[in-house]
Design a protein around this motif. Structure first.
Motif, PDB file in Angstrom:
ATOM      1  N   GLY A  15       0.904  -1.123   0.164  1.00  0.00           N
ATOM      2  CA  GLY A  15      -0.131  -0.005   0.117  1.00  0.00           C
ATOM      3  C   GLY A  15       0.637   1.237  -0.017  1.00  0.00           C
ATOM      4  O   GLY A  15       0.544   2.137  -0.848  1.00  0.00           O
ATOM      5  N   VAL A  16       1.952   1.204   0.898  1.00  0.00           N
ATOM      6  CA  VAL A  16       2.884   2.309   0.781  1.00  0.00           C
ATOM      7  C   VAL A  16       3.283   2.676  -0.384  1.00  0.00           C
ATOM      8  O   VAL A  16       3.457   3.890  -0.970  1.00  0.00           O
ATOM      9  CB  VAL A  16       3.596   2.223   2.048  1.00  0.00           C
ATOM     10  N   MET A  17       3.988   1.397  -1.022  1.00  0.00           N
ATOM     11  CA  MET A  17       4.838   1.705  -2.305  1.00  0.00           C
ATOM     12  C   MET A  17       3.869   1.944  -3.449  1.00  0.00           C
ATOM     13  O   MET A  17       4.379   2.855  -4.261  1.00  0.00           O
ATOM     14  CB  MET A  17       5.618   0.229  -2.430  1.00  0.00           C
ATOM     15  N   THR A  18       2.687   1.538  -3.320  1.00  0.00           N
ATOM     16  CA  THR A  18       1.737   1.917  -4.483  1.00  0.00           C
ATOM     17  C   THR A  18       1.444   3.398  -4.142  1.00  0.00           C
ATOM     18  O   THR A  18       1.215   4.218  -5.397  1.00  0.00           O
ATOM     19  CB  THR A  18       0.514   1.183  -4.249  1.00  0.00           C
ATOM     20  N   THR A  19       1.194   3.951  -3.237  1.00  0.00           N
ATOM     21  CA  THR A  19       0.866   5.229  -2.722  1.00  0.00           C
ATOM     22  C   THR A  19       2.147   6.279  -3.365  1.00  0.00           C
ATOM     23  O   THR A  19       1.917   7.398  -4.106  1.00  0.00           O
ATOM     24  CB  THR A  19       0.537   5.580  -1.483  1.00  0.00           C
ATOM     25  N   VAL A  20       3.237   5.699  -3.018  1.00  0.00           N
ATOM     26  CA  VAL A  20       4.658   6.475  -3.576  1.00  0.00           C
ATOM     27  C   VAL A  20       4.683   6.436  -5.079  1.00  0.00           C
ATOM     28  O   VAL A  20       5.002   7.469  -5.516  1.00  0.00           O
ATOM     29  CB  VAL A  20       5.818   6.071  -2.895  1.00  0.00           C
ATOM     30  N   PRO A  75      13.046   4.956 -10.863  1.00  0.00           N
ATOM     31  CA  PRO A  75      12.375   5.020  -9.621  1.00  0.00           C
ATOM     32  C   PRO A  75      11.000   3.949  -9.698  1.00  0.00           C
ATOM     33  O   PRO A  75      10.455   3.360  -8.784  1.00  0.00           O
ATOM     34  CB  PRO A  75      11.961   6.347  -9.155  1.00  0.00           C
ATOM     35  N   ALA A  76      10.073   4.289 -10.840  1.00  0.00           N
ATOM     36  CA  ALA A  76       8.894   3.493 -10.876  1.00  0.00           C
ATOM     37  C   ALA A  76       9.258   1.924 -10.937  1.00  0.00           C
ATOM     38  O   ALA A  76       8.585   1.396  -9.922  1.00  0.00           O
ATOM     39  CB  ALA A  76       8.278   3.898 -12.242  1.00  0.00           C
ATOM     40  N   GLY A  77      10.059   1.533 -11.337  1.00  0.00           N
ATOM     41  CA  GLY A  77      10.608   0.210 -11.408  1.00  0.00           C
ATOM     42  C   GLY A  77      11.179  -0.384 -10.128  1.00  0.00           C
ATOM     43  O   GLY A  77      10.632  -1.358  -9.696  1.00  0.00           O
ATOM     44  N   LEU A  79      10.168   1.085  -7.220  1.00  0.00           N
ATOM     45  CA  LEU A  79       8.822   1.027  -6.253  1.00  0.00           C
ATOM     46  C   LEU A  79       7.977  -0.461  -6.676  1.00  0.00           C
ATOM     47  O   LEU A  79       7.515  -1.149  -5.864  1.00  0.00           O
ATOM     48  CB  LEU A  79       8.213   2.181  -6.283  1.00  0.00           C
ATOM     49  N   LEU A  80       8.132  -0.750  -7.856  1.00  0.00           N
ATOM     50  CA  LEU A  80       7.555  -2.016  -8.476  1.00  0.00           C
ATOM     51  C   LEU A  80       7.882  -3.024  -7.769  1.00  0.00           C
ATOM     52  O   LEU A  80       6.947  -4.138  -7.488  1.00  0.00           O
ATOM     53  CB  LEU A  80       7.262  -1.977  -9.836  1.00  0.00           C
ATOM     54  N   SER A  81       9.065  -3.321  -7.737  1.00  0.00           N
ATOM     55  CA  SER A  81       9.717  -4.525  -7.172  1.00  0.00           C
ATOM     56  C   SER A  81       9.272  -4.757  -5.718  1.00  0.00           C
ATOM     57  O   SER A  81       9.220  -5.989  -5.247  1.00  0.00           O
ATOM     58  CB  SER A  81      11.241  -4.323  -7.070  1.00  0.00           C
ATOM     59  N   PHE A  82       8.692  -3.691  -4.910  1.00  0.00           N
ATOM     60  CA  PHE A  82       8.188  -3.981  -3.748  1.00  0.00           C
ATOM     61  C   PHE A  82       6.834  -4.515  -3.785  1.00  0.00           C
ATOM     62  O   PHE A  82       6.039  -4.674  -2.769  1.00  0.00           O
ATOM     63  CB  PHE A  82       8.296  -2.819  -2.611  1.00  0.00           C
ATOM     64  N   ILE A  83       6.066  -3.998  -5.028  1.00  0.00           N
ATOM     65  CA  ILE A  83       4.716  -4.157  -5.133  1.00  0.00           C
ATOM     66  C   ILE A  83       4.453  -5.786  -5.685  1.00  0.00           C
ATOM     67  O   ILE A  83       3.356  -6.478  -5.265  1.00  0.00           O
ATOM     68  CB  ILE A  83       3.969  -3.152  -5.797  1.00  0.00           C
ATOM     69  N   PHE A  84       5.243  -5.940  -6.670  1.00  0.00           N
ATOM     70  CA  PHE A  84       5.198  -7.432  -7.302  1.00  0.00           C
ATOM     71  C   PHE A  84       6.269  -8.147  -6.681  1.00  0.00           C
ATOM     72  O   PHE A  84       7.343  -8.423  -7.460  1.00  0.00           O
ATOM     73  CB  PHE A  84       5.488  -7.163  -8.788  1.00  0.00           C
ATOM     74  N   ILE A  85       6.017  -8.785  -5.765  1.00  0.00           N
ATOM     75  CA  ILE A  85       7.163  -9.414  -4.953  1.00  0.00           C
ATOM     76  C   ILE A  85       7.526 -10.679  -5.684  1.00  0.00           C
ATOM     77  O   ILE A  85       8.726 -11.072  -5.580  1.00  0.00           O
ATOM     78  CB  ILE A  85       6.580  -9.921  -3.380  1.00  0.00           C
ATOM     79  N   HIS A  86       6.674 -11.246  -6.390  1.00  0.00           N
ATOM     80  CA  HIS A  86       7.072 -12.641  -6.800  1.00  0.00           C
ATOM     81  C   HIS A  86       7.957 -12.514  -8.354  1.00  0.00           C
ATOM     82  O   HIS A  86       7.780 -13.457  -9.399  1.00  0.00           O
ATOM     83  CB  HIS A  86       5.753 -13.333  -7.480  1.00  0.00           C
TER      84      HIS A  86
END
Length: 146
Positions: A15-20, A75-77, A79-86
């Motif tokens: 949630g935090v990473m998506t917001t950022v 930076p977008a990528g 942040l995405l690494s923390f959203i798409f963990i798999h």
């Protein structure tokens, strides 16, 4: 603070990473479209990799532009690494492609810059690079914790 009260740390992190990420994309949209001066005509260059041809013809300033477009996606990528963990690099590429396409099409529609395929390519590449850096960092942190 968010993590201190969260029962589901993975959900809170996402949630935090998506917001950022959303905030970062608004920042990029603002700097590349909203606050850029409007032109008189729609400008576009849809020839793939035309910037490399221009570099070959001596327009070396295009090198800096290409690197800046790659850097814009990192930076977008990350942040995405923390959203798409798999470890779904293709999801990061898809998100990078869509976000960059939205920016480029907005530049075209609102006549605020040059809409070009090369920018979409470089932004997407930067997003994948940032995702890779984030995944390597997560793997390293998990190894250290064990």
């Amino acid at each position: 603070m968010v993590f201190a009260f969260a029962k589901d740390l993975n959900g809170a992190r996402k949630g935090v990473m998506t917001t950022v990420l959303i905030e970062y994309m608004f920042l990029i949209l603002g700097s590349t479209v909203i606050y850029r001066a409007s032109g008189d005509v729609m400008k576009f260059e849809l020839t793939p990799f035309w910037s490399y041809v221009a570099i070959g013809e001596g327009q070396t300033e295009m090198i800096q532009g290409n690197f800046l477009n790659i850097a814009l996606g990192v930076p977008a990528g990350f942040l995405l690494s923390f959203i798409f963990i798999h470890r779904s690099w293709w999801k990061a590429a898809l998100v990078g492609f869509v976000l960059s396409s939205v920016i480029e099409l907005s530049q075209l529609v609102f006549k605020r810059g040059l809409c070009e395929f090369d920018d979409v390519f470089h932004n997407t590449l930067g997003c994948v690079i940032g995702y890779g850096v984030g995944v390597m960092m997560i793997i390293t942190i998990n190894k250290v914790r064990k």
